[in-house]
Design a protein around this motif. Structure first.
Motif, PDB file in Angstrom:
ATOM      1  N   HIS A 150      -4.139 -11.892   5.595  1.00  0.00           N
ATOM      2  CA  HIS A 150      -4.755 -11.250   4.424  1.00  0.00           C
ATOM      3  C   HIS A 150      -5.519  -9.995   4.835  1.00  0.00           C
ATOM      4  CE1 HIS A 150      -3.500 -14.681   2.140  1.00  0.00           C
ATOM      5  NE2 HIS A 150      -4.206 -15.501   2.887  1.00  0.00           N
ATOM      6  N   GLN A 151      -6.195 -10.060   5.944  1.00  0.00           N
ATOM      7  CA  GLN A 151      -6.907  -8.876   6.435  1.00  0.00           C
ATOM      8  C   GLN A 151      -5.937  -7.728   6.672  1.00  0.00           C
ATOM      9  OE1 GLN A 151      -8.643 -10.868   9.805  1.00  0.00           O
ATOM     10  NE2 GLN A 151     -10.657 -11.047   8.827  1.00  0.00           N
ATOM     11  N   GLU A 152      -4.805  -8.037   7.272  1.00  0.00           N
ATOM     12  CA  GLU A 152      -3.804  -6.996   7.545  1.00  0.00           C
ATOM     13  C   GLU A 152      -3.217  -6.437   6.257  1.00  0.00           C
ATOM     14  OE1 GLU A 152      -0.090  -5.065   7.916  1.00  0.00           O
ATOM     15  OE2 GLU A 152      -0.257  -7.095   7.073  1.00  0.00           O
ATOM     16  N   PHE A 153      -2.862  -7.337   5.306  1.00  0.00           N
ATOM     17  CA  PHE A 153      -2.205  -6.858   4.090  1.00  0.00           C
ATOM     18  C   PHE A 153      -3.169  -6.024   3.243  1.00  0.00           C
ATOM     19  CE2 PHE A 153      -0.279  -6.752  -0.045  1.00  0.00           C
ATOM     20  CZ  PHE A 153       1.087  -6.704   0.222  1.00  0.00           C
ATOM     21  N   LEU A 154      -4.414  -6.452   3.129  1.00  0.00           N
ATOM     22  CA  LEU A 154      -5.378  -5.706   2.320  1.00  0.00           C
ATOM     23  C   LEU A 154      -5.706  -4.360   2.961  1.00  0.00           C
ATOM     24  CD1 LEU A 154      -7.614  -8.705   1.251  1.00  0.00           C
ATOM     25  CD2 LEU A 154      -6.107  -7.367  -0.230  1.00  0.00           C
ATOM     26  N   ALA A 155      -5.735  -4.311   4.291  1.00  0.00           N
ATOM     27  CA  ALA A 155      -5.917  -3.030   4.972  1.00  0.00           C
ATOM     28  C   ALA A 155      -4.725  -2.111   4.710  1.00  0.00           C
ATOM     29  CB  ALA A 155      -6.094  -3.254   6.475  1.00  0.00           C
ATOM     30  N   TYR A 156      -3.533  -2.686   4.728  1.00  0.00           N
ATOM     31  CA  TYR A 156      -2.314  -1.928   4.427  1.00  0.00           C
ATOM     32  C   TYR A 156      -2.370  -1.373   2.997  1.00  0.00           C
ATOM     33  CZ  TYR A 156       2.698  -1.286   3.352  1.00  0.00           C
ATOM     34  OH  TYR A 156       3.902  -0.787   2.954  1.00  0.00           O
ATOM     35  N   ALA A 157      -2.814  -2.199   2.045  1.00  0.00           N
ATOM     36  CA  ALA A 157      -2.901  -1.767   0.658  1.00  0.00           C
ATOM     37  C   ALA A 157      -3.918  -0.639   0.495  1.00  0.00           C
ATOM     38  CB  ALA A 157      -3.278  -2.954  -0.231  1.00  0.00           C
ATOM     39  N   ARG A 158      -5.066  -0.769   1.149  1.00  0.00           N
ATOM     40  CA  ARG A 158      -6.073   0.293   1.073  1.00  0.00           C
ATOM     41  C   ARG A 158      -5.541   1.590   1.684  1.00  0.00           C
ATOM     42  NH1 ARG A 158     -10.121  -4.357   1.787  1.00  0.00           N
ATOM     43  NH2 ARG A 158     -11.346  -4.242  -0.156  1.00  0.00           N
ATOM     44  N   ALA A 159      -4.803   1.472   2.760  1.00  0.00           N
ATOM     45  CA  ALA A 159      -4.218   2.658   3.396  1.00  0.00           C
ATOM     46  C   ALA A 159      -3.161   3.305   2.514  1.00  0.00           C
ATOM     47  CB  ALA A 159      -3.611   2.279   4.749  1.00  0.00           C
ATOM     48  N   ASN A 160      -2.617   2.529   1.589  1.00  0.00           N
ATOM     49  CA  ASN A 160      -1.603   3.049   0.666  1.00  0.00           C
ATOM     50  C   ASN A 160      -2.188   3.330  -0.722  1.00  0.00           C
ATOM     51  OD1 ASN A 160       1.303   3.195   1.822  1.00  0.00           O
ATOM     52  ND2 ASN A 160       0.431   1.331   2.720  1.00  0.00           N
ATOM     53  N   ASN A 161      -3.481   3.639  -0.733  1.00  0.00           N
ATOM     54  CA  ASN A 161      -4.153   4.185  -1.916  1.00  0.00           C
ATOM     55  C   ASN A 161      -4.297   3.230  -3.087  1.00  0.00           C
ATOM     56  OD1 ASN A 161      -4.525   6.928  -0.852  1.00  0.00           O
ATOM     57  ND2 ASN A 161      -2.290   7.016  -0.916  1.00  0.00           N
ATOM     58  N   VAL A 162      -4.361   1.919  -2.825  1.00  0.00           N
ATOM     59  CA  VAL A 162      -4.743   0.990  -3.881  1.00  0.00           C
ATOM     60  C   VAL A 162      -6.201   1.257  -4.228  1.00  0.00           C
ATOM     61  CG1 VAL A 162      -5.213  -1.435  -4.396  1.00  0.00           C
ATOM     62  CG2 VAL A 162      -3.056  -0.779  -3.317  1.00  0.00           C
ATOM     63  N   LYS A 163      -6.477   1.491  -5.517  1.00  0.00           N
ATOM     64  CA  LYS A 163      -7.820   1.877  -5.949  1.00  0.00           C
ATOM     65  C   LYS A 163      -8.713   0.684  -6.254  1.00  0.00           C
ATOM     66  CE  LYS A 163      -6.580   6.216  -5.872  1.00  0.00           C
ATOM     67  NZ  LYS A 163      -7.010   7.073  -4.737  1.00  0.00           N
ATOM     68  N   ILE A 164      -8.116  -0.362  -6.823  1.00  0.00           N
ATOM     69  CA  ILE A 164      -8.875  -1.541  -7.236  1.00  0.00           C
ATOM     70  C   ILE A 164      -8.070  -2.787  -6.882  1.00  0.00           C
ATOM     71  CG2 ILE A 164      -9.654  -2.900  -9.228  1.00  0.00           C
ATOM     72  CD1 ILE A 164     -11.611  -0.726  -8.656  1.00  0.00           C
ATOM     73  N   PHE A 165      -8.751  -3.784  -6.329  1.00  0.00           N
ATOM     74  CA  PHE A 165      -8.171  -5.100  -6.095  1.00  0.00           C
ATOM     75  C   PHE A 165      -8.793  -6.063  -7.104  1.00  0.00           C
ATOM     76  CE2 PHE A 165      -8.062  -2.756  -2.198  1.00  0.00           C
ATOM     77  CZ  PHE A 165      -6.836  -3.061  -1.630  1.00  0.00           C
ATOM     78  N   THR A 166      -7.989  -6.976  -7.617  1.00  0.00           N
ATOM     79  CA  THR A 166      -8.525  -7.933  -8.579  1.00  0.00           C
ATOM     80  C   THR A 166      -7.990  -9.326  -8.281  1.00  0.00           C
ATOM     81  OG1 THR A 166      -8.920  -8.368 -10.933  1.00  0.00           O
ATOM     82  CG2 THR A 166      -6.723  -7.548 -10.338  1.00  0.00           C
ATOM     83  N   ALA A 167      -8.826 -10.316  -8.504  1.00  0.00           N
ATOM     84  CA  ALA A 167      -8.456 -11.706  -8.232  1.00  0.00           C
ATOM     85  C   ALA A 167      -9.163 -12.618  -9.224  1.00  0.00           C
ATOM     86  CB  ALA A 167      -8.833 -12.095  -6.808  1.00  0.00           C
ATOM     87  N   HIS A 168      -8.512 -13.731  -9.559  1.00  0.00           N
ATOM     88  CA  HIS A 168      -9.106 -14.711 -10.457  1.00  0.00           C
ATOM     89  C   HIS A 168     -10.109 -15.595  -9.705  1.00  0.00           C
ATOM     90  CE1 HIS A 168      -5.363 -13.781 -12.696  1.00  0.00           C
ATOM     91  NE2 HIS A 168      -6.077 -14.074 -13.765  1.00  0.00           N
ATOM     92  N   VAL A 169     -11.250 -15.824 -10.333  1.00  0.00           N
ATOM     93  CA  VAL A 169     -12.214 -16.815  -9.861  1.00  0.00           C
ATOM     94  C   VAL A 169     -12.624 -17.645 -11.069  1.00  0.00           C
ATOM     95  CG1 VAL A 169     -14.454 -17.247  -8.796  1.00  0.00           C
ATOM     96  CG2 VAL A 169     -13.087 -15.269  -8.075  1.00  0.00           C
ATOM     97  N   VAL A 170     -12.358 -18.929 -11.024  1.00  0.00           N
ATOM     98  CA  VAL A 170     -12.746 -19.813 -12.129  1.00  0.00           C
ATOM     99  C   VAL A 170     -13.858 -20.746 -11.646  1.00  0.00           C
ATOM    100  CG1 VAL A 170     -11.946 -21.498 -13.834  1.00  0.00           C
ATOM    101  CG2 VAL A 170     -10.469 -19.600 -13.183  1.00  0.00           C
ATOM    102  N   GLN A 171     -13.490 -21.774 -10.885  1.00  0.00           N
ATOM    103  CA  GLN A 171     -14.490 -22.701 -10.348  1.00  0.00           C
ATOM    104  C   GLN A 171     -14.387 -22.840  -8.837  1.00  0.00           C
ATOM    105  OE1 GLN A 171     -16.985 -24.084 -11.937  1.00  0.00           O
ATOM    106  NE2 GLN A 171     -16.428 -23.360 -13.969  1.00  0.00           N
ATOM    107  N   GLY A 172     -13.657 -21.950  -8.204  1.00  0.00           N
ATOM    108  CA  GLY A 172     -13.412 -22.072  -6.773  1.00  0.00           C
ATOM    109  C   GLY A 172     -14.277 -21.160  -5.920  1.00  0.00           C
TER     110      GLY A 172
END
Length: 479
Positions: free
Chosen positions: A214-236
């Motif tokens: 996950h660290q690698e993929f998110l770094a890759y996404a940031r390097a490819n100009n992803v502006k916002i990351f979003t994820a669901h959080v309910v009770q976890g």
């Protein structure tokens, strides 16, 4: 360059850097896509189209921080479902059968629905990127709609079996999504030439596999100009997973966050992680209360100084406007506060703790702050983009009201929205979308009927019963 002069309006807006709102009379000059002057008695100049705004209110365009836009093709299908039921019936069943054409028309109709309701900016958590064709169809419709959208295709694959639950195409899907991410981010993350559509990423898979991946993929996404990351959080514990992996930052928006509702300690670690990192919450009170996510947290977030905005979530189950979210969230927060006062036998307050300005801010500037766009949108101020809503203050719903903020929060609906600007372009005028809605509606009906025929209600109910009998309800503490 197109120029508009909005004459004689009452302007209602929150102000960047302040918790207060401002209501005042002024004219607004728009040149191209920028608000260039806000003053009284601006003289019309040659080449400027004058719009009479006497007895009208001007507000910022509303900002939606969590919406699944494509699900408009499933409108009214999920209104009575629990979240757990939705996962089995929709996410793990219907969704996998949708065609690119079906998600495309849902996407177009959903964006137009937002504009009709004065919602000019959307964080679209697009979790139907089943194939490259599905992703391309949704993106094409988004760009075509004219809305301001952070388009966030989800890094996930569709189940290949749910009895038991299996994801047999995960490696294949991850490979093409990774490749497409580089393609989408190649122009600085701008997916429309004017920058009105930008690249985001839905990322709900952080609990699966090694942290290093996950660290690698998110770094890759940031390097490819992803502006916002979003994820669901309910009770976890997702917030802490992001924190502990070292990937939490001001470019992350967690939807819902109902797990925070009863975490009242001033130094609670989840709240602290959000505040320290600059991450934000996209709250959807109407949806959360109806589908058993837990209690909404947006007004607690305001109190704690955590960035927060409002959203619709599933347009298949909820209204498409921010008006409903503002009033639902506000009234729930008041009711919960009153309940605690009664249970604890505390002296009632002199006034309500939460007010109309709080709700209005969440729906406008608060949402812009959550998406890191407050320098561009979210308030009616000189130098900002012309994302504006003009309300007819003489309408049946609003006539006689002298406070536009309370009027918008408690009384307004889409029928009171006279005109909508996005980036200086008029997308709704005289109460009607500029885009011809009739052919969109015709295609939407055709596609929706095909999906319902493919998935009759009794078939879905049988799948849910089979799952429930074997497994019980899916565990929300993992989400």
């Amino acid at each position: 360059m197109t120029k508009y002069l909005l004459k004689g309006a009452t302007i209602a807006t929150c102000i960047q850097g302040s918790k207060d709102a401002r209501v005042h009379k002024a004219d607004v000059l728009i040149e191209g896509n920028i608000i260039t002057r806000i003053e009284e008695n601006i003289a019309p100049a040659s080449g400027v189209e004058v719009i009479d705004c006497h007895n009208k209110w001007i507000t910022p365009g509303f900002v939606d921080t969590h919406r699944h836009v494509f699900m408009t093709v499933l409108r009214a299908n999920h209104c009575d479902w629990l979240l757990t039921e939705y996962l089995v019936k929709m996410s793990w069943s219907v969704q996998g059968s949708l065609t690119p054409e079906e998600v495309g028309i849902g996407q177009l109709a959903g964006c137009l629905d937002a504009l009709h309701n004065g919602v000019t900016t959307i964080l679209d958590h697009y979790h139907a990127a089943l194939t490259p064709a599905h992703a391309d169809a949704a993106l094409k419709a988004t760009v075509e709609s004219g809305a301001r959208v952070i388009w966030a295709p989800a890094r996930q694959s569709q189940p290949t079996e749910i009895f038991p639950l299996e994801f047999g195409k995960e490696a294949e899907t991850a490979a093409w999504q990774r490749k497409k991410l580089a393609e989408w981010g190649s122009n600085g993350g701008n997916l429309r030439p004017d920058g009105r559509v930008t690249l985001g990423l839905g990322y709900d898979v952080i609990s699966n596999g090694p942290v290093s991946a996950h660290q690698e993929f998110l770094a890759y996404a940031r390097a490819n100009n992803v502006k916002i990351f979003t994820a669901h959080v309910v009770q976890g514990p997702t917030i802490l997973r992001w924190r502990d992996a070292g990937v939490l930052g001001p470019d992350v928006v967690f939807s819902h966050c109902n797990v925070l509702a009863e975490r009242t300690a001033p130094d609670d670690e989840m709240w602290k992680a959000l505040k320290d990192s600059g991450a934000a919450i996209g709250a959807t009170p109407e949806d959360e209360l109806g589908m058993a996510h837990g209690n909404p947290v947006e007004h607690e977030a305001l109190k704690r100084g955590v960035k927060c905005g409002l959203g619709i979530d599933c347009t298949s189950a909820n209204s498409g406007d921010i008006f409903t979210q503002m009033r639902t969230g506000l009234q729930w927060a008041r009711a919960h506060d009153h309940e605690r006062i009664r249970l604890n036998k505390v002296t009632p307050p002199f006034h309500n703790k939460y007010n109309s300005v709080d709700a209005f801010r969440l729906g406008t500037l608060g949402g812009a702050e959550a998406l890191n766009l407050a320098h561009l949108i979210g308030s009616v101020e000189v130098g900002k983009r012309a994302d504006l809503v003009i309300f007819d203050a003489d309408s049946v719903n609003l006539g006689g009201a002298d406070d536009p903020i309370a009027g918008v929060v408690f009384h307004a609906s889409s029928e009171d929205v006279d005109t909508v600007f996005v980036d200086g372009e008029i997308v709704k005028k005289d109460g009607k979308l500029v885009r011809d809605w009739a052919p969109v509606a015709k295609e939407l009906r055709k596609m929706a009927d095909a999906i319902r025929k493919r998935w009759p209600a009794d078939v879905l109910e049988a799948r849910w019963k089979k799952w429930y009998d074997a497994n019980g309800a899916p565990d929300l503490t993992s989400i």
